[in-house]
Design a protein around this motif. Structure first.
Motif, short mmCIF file in Angstrom:
data_model
loop_
_atom_site.label_atom_id
_atom_site.label_comp_id
_atom_site.label_asym_id
_atom_site.label_seq_id
_atom_site.Cartn_x
_atom_site.Cartn_y
_atom_site.Cartn_z
N HIS A 10 0.85 -1.20 0.00
CA HIS A 10 0.00 0.00 0.00
C HIS A 10 0.88 1.25 0.00
O HIS A 10 2.04 1.20 0.41
CB HIS A 10 -0.90 0.01 1.23
CG HIS A 10 -0.13 -0.14 2.51
ND1 HIS A 10 0.57 0.90 3.09
CD2 HIS A 10 0.11 -1.22 3.29
CE1 HIS A 10 1.19 0.47 4.17
NE2 HIS A 10 0.93 -0.82 4.31
N PRO A 11 0.33 2.39 -0.43
CA PRO A 11 1.09 3.64 -0.39
C PRO A 11 1.14 4.22 1.02
O PRO A 11 0.53 3.69 1.94
CB PRO A 11 0.28 4.56 -1.32
CG PRO A 11 -1.13 4.05 -1.22
CD PRO A 11 -1.00 2.56 -1.02
N GLU A 26 -1.91 -4.01 -5.27
CA GLU A 26 -0.77 -3.25 -5.79
C GLU A 26 0.45 -3.50 -4.93
O GLU A 26 0.37 -3.99 -3.80
CB GLU A 26 -1.09 -1.76 -5.82
CG GLU A 26 -1.21 -1.12 -4.43
CD GLU A 26 -1.46 0.38 -4.46
OE1 GLU A 26 -0.79 1.10 -5.22
OE2 GLU A 26 -2.34 0.83 -3.70
N TYR A 82 3.85 -1.05 -3.83
CA TYR A 82 4.19 0.38 -3.82
C TYR A 82 5.66 0.53 -3.47
O TYR A 82 6.12 -0.04 -2.48
CB TYR A 82 3.31 1.11 -2.80
CG TYR A 82 3.03 2.54 -3.17
CD1 TYR A 82 1.90 2.87 -3.91
CD2 TYR A 82 3.90 3.55 -2.81
CE1 TYR A 82 1.63 4.19 -4.26
CE2 TYR A 82 3.65 4.86 -3.16
CZ TYR A 82 2.51 5.18 -3.89
OH TYR A 82 2.25 6.48 -4.24
N ARG A 109 8.57 2.44 -1.91
CA ARG A 109 8.76 3.46 -0.88
C ARG A 109 10.26 3.62 -0.64
O ARG A 109 11.02 2.65 -0.69
CB ARG A 109 8.10 3.03 0.43
CG ARG A 109 6.65 2.57 0.33
CD ARG A 109 5.63 3.67 0.33
NE ARG A 109 5.65 4.52 1.49
CZ ARG A 109 5.02 4.27 2.63
NH1 ARG A 109 4.31 3.18 2.79
NH2 ARG A 109 5.09 5.12 3.63
N ARG A 154 3.18 0.89 -8.16
CA ARG A 154 3.09 2.36 -8.11
C ARG A 154 4.22 2.93 -7.26
O ARG A 154 4.82 2.24 -6.44
CB ARG A 154 1.74 2.80 -7.53
CG ARG A 154 0.57 2.46 -8.41
CD ARG A 154 -0.68 3.27 -8.11
NE ARG A 154 -1.09 3.20 -6.71
CZ ARG A 154 -1.89 4.09 -6.12
NH1 ARG A 154 -2.38 5.12 -6.78
NH2 ARG A 154 -2.22 3.94 -4.84
N VAL A 155 4.45 4.20 -7.47
CA VAL A 155 5.46 4.95 -6.73
C VAL A 155 5.00 6.40 -6.68
O VAL A 155 4.23 6.84 -7.54
CB VAL A 155 6.85 4.84 -7.43
CG1 VAL A 155 6.86 5.49 -8.80
CG2 VAL A 155 7.97 5.41 -6.55
N ASP A 156 5.44 7.14 -5.68
CA ASP A 156 5.24 8.59 -5.72
C ASP A 156 6.58 9.24 -5.49
O ASP A 156 7.51 8.62 -4.98
CB ASP A 156 4.19 9.06 -4.71
CG ASP A 156 4.59 8.84 -3.27
OD1 ASP A 156 5.50 9.56 -2.78
OD2 ASP A 156 4.00 7.96 -2.62
N VAL A 168 2.17 10.81 -8.31
CA VAL A 168 2.04 9.36 -8.29
C VAL A 168 2.24 8.86 -9.71
O VAL A 168 1.74 9.48 -10.66
CB VAL A 168 0.66 8.92 -7.75
CG1 VAL A 168 0.53 7.39 -7.77
CG2 VAL A 168 0.44 9.46 -6.34
N GLU A 228 2.55 5.01 -12.12
CA GLU A 228 2.27 3.58 -12.08
C GLU A 228 2.89 2.87 -13.27
O GLU A 228 3.22 3.49 -14.29
CB GLU A 228 0.77 3.31 -12.03
CG GLU A 228 0.04 3.65 -13.32
CD GLU A 228 -1.46 3.34 -13.25
OE1 GLU A 228 -2.03 3.30 -12.14
OE2 GLU A 228 -2.05 3.14 -14.33
#
Length: 170
Positions: free
Chosen positions: A80-81, A92, A94, A96, A130-132, A165, A167
């Motif tokens: 999770h984010p 997903e 994520y 980090r 995903r990544v931010d 964000v 993906e």
């Protein structure tokens, strides 16, 4: 081409090495005038940040990239984010805390870690990675992730910190 990069799964015992990589990255960023991304103080001097790194590492799977046995970079893959990004409406993984030790910058460490994250996500039967990231500094980090195969989705702001964000379907 052998980059000499070996990636291994990390654990709680790797948090000091991870923090050292983050401290090095802060110095590297600051030397380039990028102070808004991760600030100007070492991670190790910020107790709440140390706690956050420890918590994220325990919630997910830390990965350590090594060159000649020396920790050169790290990321943690979580399901999770962070709390500032809404979870996806499907399973997903994520990314980090991706960082490269300044001594190894430009050697493909981040790209190797991201490729590993994609293969791990696929291996786990999950198709969304995903990544931010920091969206300031002319979007250089956003462009980096796009070069690694990610596509922009939503942008966000935490206080005055602009984020993006991205993906990738794996």
């Amino acid at each position: 081409m052998d980059t000499g990069i070996k990636i291994r799964q990390g654990g709680p015992e790797d948090v000091p090495a991870m923090l050292a990589i983050f401290d090095s990255a802060v110095v590297w960023l600051n030397e380039r005038g990028i102070t808004a991304q991760w600030g100007t103080e070492p991670f190790t001097s910020r107790p709440k940040t140390v706690e956050l790194v420890e918590r994220v590492a325990s919630e997910g799977t830390p990965w350590i990239a090594e060159i000649d046995g020396v920790p050169a970079g790290t990321l943690t893959l979580t399901p999770h984010p962070g709390q500032y990004v809404a979870p996806a409406d499907e399973p997903e993984r994520y990314v980090r805390f991706l960082a490269t030790d300044a001594r190894f910058h430009g050697r493909g460490v981040g790209a190797a870690l991201l490729a590993h994250a994609a293969s791990e996500t696929r291996r786990e039967g999950v198709s969304l990675l995903r990544v931010d990231c920091f969206a300031g500094s002319e979007g250089r980090l956003v462009a980096y992730y796009e070069r690694q195969g990610f596509t922009r989705t939503e942008s966000f702001t935490v206080n005055d910190w602009p984020g993006q964000v991205l993906e990738q379907r794996v």
